[in-house]
Design a protein around this motif. Structure first.
Motif, PDB file in Angstrom:
ATOM      1  N   CYS A  69     -51.461  18.357  28.277  1.00  0.00           N
ATOM      2  CA  CYS A  69     -50.383  19.542  28.045  1.00  0.00           C
ATOM      3  C   CYS A  69     -48.921  19.134  28.626  1.00  0.00           C
ATOM      4  N   THR A 123     -47.772  15.795  27.273  1.00  0.00           N
ATOM      5  CA  THR A 123     -46.911  16.200  26.019  1.00  0.00           C
ATOM      6  C   THR A 123     -45.610  16.687  26.300  1.00  0.00           C
ATOM      7  N   CYS A 127     -45.113  23.771  30.044  1.00  0.00           N
ATOM      8  CA  CYS A 127     -46.393  23.288  29.825  1.00  0.00           C
ATOM      9  C   CYS A 127     -47.083  24.808  29.746  1.00  0.00           C
TER      10      CYS A 127
END
Length: 184
Positions: free
Chosen positions: A86, A89, A156
Motif C-alpha cells: 500500500c 503504491t 497509505c
C-alpha cells in the motif's frame, strides 16, 4: 451500503490529479472468511466503495509449530505485505505531485511483535514496530524525497488502519454483540 447518510461515491474520473479537490471519499473493502483444515483460512475480498471491483480469493495458514500445515502464507506475512505494498503504491501515486521523478522503487521491511505469556494463561500479542527502508532511483533532492515519503505514508490506508484498532462483534442469538478485547 446505500443509506441517505452514506450515499455511494461517484466514480473517479481522473479530474482530481493535480487539482485542489477537497472533501471525503469513502473507501471500503469487504471480506468473507471460512476456517478450513487445522489453521487454514480461506478469504474472499474486494473493494466495494467507491467502486465495486473484482474480488480475490486469498488463503492463510500457520506453520506446523502453530498447529497448521503451512499451505499458504502466514496471516502476519499477508498483513505486513499489505502495509508495504500500500505504501509503495502511494509513493508512485504522489511522486509527480511532490516533484520526484522515480526511475525505480524498491523497499525492504521488517515488522516485529512480541508474544507475552503469563503462566498457563493464553499469550498476549504485543506490537513492536515496522521499519520500511526505501530505495528511490531519482535525481530529486533529499527534501523532495522526504516530502514524498511523508505524503505517501499519510495517504497509505493500511498505515492509517494501524492507528485505529478493529471493532470485534460476535453474532449471538439474533444480534451482534460488541466484544471487549482489552487485555486482562
Amino acid at each position: 451500503m446505500n443509506t441517505e447518510k452514506n450515499p455511494p461515491a461517484a466514480p473517479y474520473d481522473n479530474t482530481a490529479q493535480g487539482s485542489t479537490m477537497t472533501g471525503t471519499v469513502p473507501v471500503r473493502f469487504e471480506l468473507t472468511a471460512v476456517a478450513v483444515g487445522k489453521r487454514r483460512n480461506e478469504v474472499q475480498t474486494g473493494m466495494v466503495e467507491p467502486l465495486r471491483l473484482r474480488t480475490w480469493d486469498l488463503a492463510s495458514d500457520e506453520a506446523p509449530f502453530h498447529g497448521g500445515d503451512e499451505t499458504a502464507p502466514k496471516p502476519l506475512s499477508i498483513f505486513a505485505t499489505g502495509i508495504l505494498t500500500c505504501f509503495m503504491t502511494q509513493v508512485r501515486n504522489f511522486a509527480r505531485a511532490c516533484g520526484v521523478e522515480i526511475r525505480a522503487l524498491k523497499a525492504n521491511a521488517g515488522m516485529d511483535w512480541t508474544l507475552q505469556r503469563n503462566g498457563t494463561k493464553p499469550y498476549v500479542a504485543l506490537p513492536g514496530h515496522m521499519q520500511i527502508d526505501i530505495h528511490l532511483d531519482t535525481d530529486a533532492t533529499l527534501e523532495a524525497q522526504q516530502h514524498l515519503i511523508s505524503t505517501a505514508a499519510q495517504a497509505c490506508f493500511a498505515e492509517a488502519t494501524l492507528r485505529e484498532p478493529p471493532l470485534h462483534r460476535l453474532w449471538y442469538g439474533e444480534s451482534w454483540v460488541e466484544c471487549d478485547v482489552t487485555p486482562r
